[in-house]
Write a protein that holds these residues in place. Structure first.
Motif, PDB file in Angstrom:
ATOM      1  N   ALA A 176      33.638  47.555  14.439  1.00 30.95           N
ATOM      2  CA  ALA A 176      34.960  48.048  14.832  1.00 30.95           C
ATOM      3  C   ALA A 176      35.419  47.278  16.054  1.00 30.95           C
ATOM      4  CB  ALA A 176      34.905  49.539  15.144  1.00 30.95           C
ATOM      5  N   ALA A 177      36.702  46.935  16.096  1.00 31.37           N
ATOM      6  CA  ALA A 177      37.226  46.133  17.201  1.00 31.37           C
ATOM      7  C   ALA A 177      38.527  46.731  17.702  1.00 31.37           C
ATOM      8  CB  ALA A 177      37.442  44.688  16.762  1.00 31.37           C
ATOM      9  N   GLU A 178      38.815  46.453  18.968  1.00 39.35           N
ATOM     10  CA  GLU A 178      40.079  46.889  19.556  1.00 39.35           C
ATOM     11  C   GLU A 178      40.506  45.854  20.590  1.00 39.35           C
ATOM     12  OE1 GLU A 178      42.061  50.924  21.513  1.00 39.35           O
ATOM     13  OE2 GLU A 178      40.207  51.009  20.335  1.00 39.35           O
ATOM     14  N   THR A 179      41.783  45.512  20.554  1.00 43.68           N
ATOM     15  CA  THR A 179      42.365  44.543  21.478  1.00 43.68           C
ATOM     16  C   THR A 179      43.476  45.223  22.262  1.00 43.68           C
ATOM     17  OG1 THR A 179      41.894  42.745  19.926  1.00 43.68           O
ATOM     18  CG2 THR A 179      43.472  42.290  21.679  1.00 43.68           C
ATOM     19  N   GLU A 180      43.540  44.933  23.565  1.00 44.86           N
ATOM     20  CA  GLU A 180      44.525  45.595  24.417  1.00 44.86           C
ATOM     21  C   GLU A 180      45.200  44.586  25.345  1.00 44.86           C
ATOM     22  OE1 GLU A 180      43.903  49.445  26.972  1.00 44.86           O
ATOM     23  OE2 GLU A 180      43.559  47.692  28.260  1.00 44.86           O
ATOM     24  N   PHE A 181      46.517  44.711  25.454  1.00 43.94           N
ATOM     25  CA  PHE A 181      47.304  44.000  26.462  1.00 43.94           C
ATOM     26  C   PHE A 181      47.910  45.071  27.368  1.00 43.94           C
ATOM     27  CE2 PHE A 181      47.302  41.634  22.524  1.00 43.94           C
ATOM     28  CZ  PHE A 181      46.957  40.349  22.914  1.00 43.94           C
ATOM     29  N   ALA A 182      47.679  44.952  28.685  1.00 44.78           N
ATOM     30  CA  ALA A 182      48.104  46.020  29.589  1.00 44.78           C
ATOM     31  C   ALA A 182      48.706  45.455  30.865  1.00 44.78           C
ATOM     32  CB  ALA A 182      46.925  46.933  29.932  1.00 44.78           C
ATOM     33  N   LEU A 183      49.740  46.130  31.343  1.00 42.70           N
ATOM     34  CA  LEU A 183      50.340  45.868  32.652  1.00 42.70           C
ATOM     35  C   LEU A 183      50.106  47.110  33.492  1.00 42.70           C
ATOM     36  CD1 LEU A 183      53.763  44.362  31.492  1.00 42.70           C
ATOM     37  CD2 LEU A 183      51.629  43.141  31.981  1.00 42.70           C
ATOM     38  N   ARG A 184      49.473  46.924  34.669  1.00 41.61           N
ATOM     39  CA  ARG A 184      49.084  48.081  35.465  1.00 41.61           C
ATOM     40  C   ARG A 184      49.506  47.902  36.919  1.00 41.61           C
ATOM     41  NH1 ARG A 184      43.369  50.179  35.106  1.00 41.61           N
ATOM     42  NH2 ARG A 184      44.313  52.132  34.439  1.00 41.61           N
ATOM     43  N   ASN A 185      49.968  48.992  37.497  1.00 38.51           N
ATOM     44  CA  ASN A 185      50.193  49.069  38.934  1.00 38.51           C
ATOM     45  C   ASN A 185      49.144  50.015  39.502  1.00 38.51           C
ATOM     46  OD1 ASN A 185      51.661  50.947  41.214  1.00 38.51           O
ATOM     47  ND2 ASN A 185      52.148  48.776  41.447  1.00 38.51           N
ATOM     48  N   ILE A 186      48.374  49.532  40.494  1.00 35.43           N
ATOM     49  CA  ILE A 186      47.261  50.295  41.062  1.00 35.43           C
ATOM     50  C   ILE A 186      47.575  50.635  42.515  1.00 35.43           C
ATOM     51  CG2 ILE A 186      44.792  50.323  41.563  1.00 35.43           C
ATOM     52  CD1 ILE A 186      45.324  50.138  38.608  1.00 35.43           C
ATOM     53  N   ARG A 187      47.415  51.902  42.871  1.00 35.27           N
ATOM     54  CA  ARG A 187      47.547  52.357  44.259  1.00 35.27           C
ATOM     55  C   ARG A 187      46.385  53.291  44.564  1.00 35.27           C
ATOM     56  NH1 ARG A 187      52.597  55.602  44.750  1.00 35.27           N
ATOM     57  NH2 ARG A 187      52.250  55.963  42.526  1.00 35.27           N
ATOM     58  N   THR A 188      45.718  53.057  45.670  1.00 37.00           N
ATOM     59  CA  THR A 188      44.584  53.910  46.016  1.00 37.00           C
ATOM     60  C   THR A 188      45.072  55.205  46.645  1.00 37.00           C
ATOM     61  OG1 THR A 188      44.343  52.909  48.207  1.00 37.00           O
ATOM     62  CG2 THR A 188      43.110  51.910  46.394  1.00 37.00           C
ATOM     63  N   THR A 189      44.260  56.240  46.503  1.00 37.53           N
ATOM     64  CA  THR A 189      44.545  57.517  47.157  1.00 37.53           C
ATOM     65  C   THR A 189      43.778  57.632  48.472  1.00 37.53           C
ATOM     66  OG1 THR A 189      42.722  58.616  45.998  1.00 37.53           O
ATOM     67  CG2 THR A 189      44.883  58.617  44.912  1.00 37.53           C
ATOM     68  N   TYR A 190      43.072  56.576  48.855  1.00 34.02           N
ATOM     69  CA  TYR A 190      42.259  56.565  50.068  1.00 34.02           C
ATOM     70  C   TYR A 190      42.598  55.301  50.854  1.00 34.02           C
ATOM     71  CZ  TYR A 190      39.687  53.840  46.602  1.00 34.02           C
ATOM     72  OH  TYR A 190      39.358  52.954  45.607  1.00 34.02           O
ATOM     73  N   ASP A 191      42.154  55.243  52.089  1.00 35.90           N
ATOM     74  CA  ASP A 191      42.453  54.117  52.971  1.00 35.90           C
ATOM     75  C   ASP A 191      41.617  52.909  52.550  1.00 35.90           C
ATOM     76  OD1 ASP A 191      43.413  52.586  55.017  1.00 35.90           O
ATOM     77  OD2 ASP A 191      42.140  53.482  56.568  1.00 35.90           O
ATOM     78  N   TYR A 192      42.270  51.917  51.964  1.00 34.82           N
ATOM     79  CA  TYR A 192      41.538  50.768  51.432  1.00 34.82           C
ATOM     80  C   TYR A 192      42.465  49.564  51.347  1.00 34.82           C
ATOM     81  CZ  TYR A 192      39.366  47.691  47.960  1.00 34.82           C
ATOM     82  OH  TYR A 192      38.846  46.603  47.310  1.00 34.82           O
ATOM     83  N   LEU A 193      41.935  48.388  51.698  1.00 32.31           N
ATOM     84  CA  LEU A 193      42.636  47.119  51.530  1.00 32.31           C
ATOM     85  C   LEU A 193      41.685  46.109  50.907  1.00 32.31           C
ATOM     86  CD1 LEU A 193      44.607  46.626  54.889  1.00 32.31           C
ATOM     87  CD2 LEU A 193      45.578  47.121  52.636  1.00 32.31           C
ATOM     88  N   TYR A 194      42.209  45.331  49.960  1.00 30.08           N
ATOM     89  CA  TYR A 194      41.440  44.223  49.394  1.00 30.08           C
ATOM     90  C   TYR A 194      42.066  42.925  49.885  1.00 30.08           C
ATOM     91  CZ  TYR A 194      39.465  40.897  46.120  1.00 30.08           C
ATOM     92  OH  TYR A 194      38.830  39.818  45.575  1.00 30.08           O
ATOM     93  N   ARG A 195      41.251  42.087  50.535  1.00 31.36           N
ATOM     94  CA  ARG A 195      41.770  40.873  51.166  1.00 31.36           C
ATOM     95  C   ARG A 195      41.328  39.637  50.379  1.00 31.36           C
ATOM     96  NH1 ARG A 195      44.352  40.270  55.725  1.00 31.36           N
ATOM     97  NH2 ARG A 195      43.828  42.414  56.357  1.00 31.36           N
ATOM     98  N   LEU A 196      42.294  38.789  50.040  1.00 33.21           N
ATOM     99  CA  LEU A 196      42.020  37.539  49.346  1.00 33.21           C
ATOM    100  C   LEU A 196      41.533  36.481  50.337  1.00 33.21           C
ATOM    101  CD1 LEU A 196      45.111  37.349  46.962  1.00 33.21           C
ATOM    102  CD2 LEU A 196      42.777  37.995  46.369  1.00 33.21           C
ATOM    103  N   PRO A 197      40.907  35.406  49.846  1.00 32.37           N
ATOM    104  CA  PRO A 197      40.442  34.347  50.757  1.00 32.37           C
ATOM    105  C   PRO A 197      41.560  33.721  51.585  1.00 32.37           C
ATOM    106  CG  PRO A 197      39.398  34.120  48.620  1.00 32.37           C
ATOM    107  CD  PRO A 197      40.430  35.188  48.477  1.00 32.37           C
TER     108      PRO A 197
END
Length: 409
Positions: A176-197
């Motif tokens: 069995a197979a499943e393929t997904e294309f998704a557009l997502r907006n993510i916001r944390t509910t806690y104090d968090y930052l992700y920093r790029l190089p």
């Protein structure tokens, strides 16, 4: 507003209970043979977490839950059934969290383009919460638990708005197979930052992902029933594979990463009705990976000051001695070994079961300093715990004991 909502929920529950009673009265009025058959169908639906009506099956998963962020979470959801259409379906849910005072919802629909291969194309829009670090496979069959132990103590959630297009397809009788294309907006509910190089930091971000999943059950039996392929006998081992790719600058995606997940399940049924189950899970993610797309090991231990506040209910495959949010990994593997002994037949209605457990997890994480305002450990030294469960003591519940040993003791 809350009084109106509580009234609505109680009214809905009363209708649900009343409808269930009507179903059983209807069964009791029929012949014995038909009664047995119809009750079996109803119990199958309820076992899968649905309450069927003529055109719509209510989803019991959304009736009531509890977690540390939302408090009590309650609502309604469901999906149309074959009486509505065997070529089209509509699905959705609306839930409300009393602690965060927010509604969450999902609306979707699908159409079947190949009954023989059970091929569906689905569109879904969702605004809801997800546990940070959780992961699953698109092809996982629906698992219904009226009481979900881990939910009680989860507090690390992120909000998401997801628009997705997915295609379900039976590649072969045993794949069995499943393929997904998704557009997502993510916001944390806690104090968090992700920093790029390059120094850019995200507390909220968009991701554009492609995901492909396949589940291979080489020894299960499949048959062509009612114009579709169905699994009529499950056998082991079975294997699940999943690949996820996030694209930067595609539909305004902010991040680029790739992720591969694998799981193998083996089960041995012994002649004395004892059973042994072994689950191997592994995953690796590379690229710009915020914590929401990393791995945890399904911890289930509450990190509070006093023992009396550390209430938890043992899960099926969770690590009972690992604290919530204690570890995260970018490369991860776990092995769960469960051996259930033959039930102790103390009486015809009292047959407790003893289960022996050992669980192992290992992982690694690069550049933890890029994840700001949160601290966590890594699993490169290996995490081990063993324990026992004594199940089916009272109303299906039991007792469990687990001991943590090794490098993180």
């Amino acid at each position: 507003m809350r009084r109106q909502l509580i009234f609505f929920i109680l009214f809905t529950l009363s209708l649900t209970i009343g409808y269930t009673q009507q179903l059983f009265r209807y069964f009791e009025q029929d012949s014995v043979e038909q009664d047995s058959s119809k009750k079996a169908v109803l119990l199958q639906f309820i076992g899968d977490g649905y309450l069927p009506t003529k055109y719509f099956n209510f989803d019991l998963r959304y009736l009531i839950k509890y977690n540390q962020y939302e408090g009590i979470r309650t609502g309604l959801g469901g999906v149309t059934n074959n009486n509505f259409s065997d070529a089209y379906r509509l699905n959705g849910y609306v839930v409300y969290g009393f602690r965060d005072d927010r509604f969450k919802y999902s609306l979707g629909g699908g159409f079947r383009i190949s009954p023989k291969r059970n091929t569906w194309i689905n569109l879904t829009y969702t605004e809801d919460l997800e546990e940070t670090g959780s992961f699953g496979f698109l092809t996982d069959k629906r698992l219904f638990q009226l009481f979900e132990p881990r939910l009680l103590n989860i507090d690390l959630f992120h909000k998401h708005i997801t628009k997705r297009l997915n295609i379900e397809h039976q590649l072969f009788y045993n794949v069995a197979a499943e393929t997904e294309f998704a557009l997502r907006n993510i916001r944390t509910t806690y104090d968090y930052l992700y920093r790029l190089p390059n120094g850019d930091a995200f507390g909220e971000y968009d991701v554009s992902t492609f995901r492909f999943t396949a589940q291979w059950s080489p020894f299960s039996t499949f048959e062509y029933i009612n114009r579709s392929i169905r699994e009529t006998r499950r056998a082991y081992p079975n294997f699940s594979f999943q690949y996820t790719k996030a694209f930067k600058d595609v539909f305004q995606g902010d991040l680029s990463f790739s992720k591969f997940d694998f799981r193998a399940i083996q089960q041995f049924d012994h002649v004395n009705t004892a059973q042994t189950e072994i689950i191997l899970s592994a995953g690796i993610v590379n690229g710009d990976v915020p914590l929401q797309y990393a791995y945890h090991a399904y911890p289930n231990n509450v990190n509070k000051e006093t023992i009396m506040n550390r209430f938890s209910v043992a899960g099926i495959n969770s690590f009972e001695t690992m604290y919530f949010n204690e570890f995260f990994s970018e490369r991860f593997a776990s092995l769960v070994f469960r051996h259930r002994l033959k039930a102790f037949e103390i009486s015809p209605t009292f047959k407790p079961e003893l289960v022996l457990l050992t669980k192992i997890a290992v992982g690694d994480f690069d550049d933890t300093e890029r994840h700001e305002n949160i601290s966590f450990g890594t699993l490169e030294k290996g995490f081990t715990e063993s324990g026992i469960e004594l199940n089916k003591l009272l109303f299906g519940f039991g007792l469990s004991f687990a001991y943590r040993y090794g490098a993180y003791h």
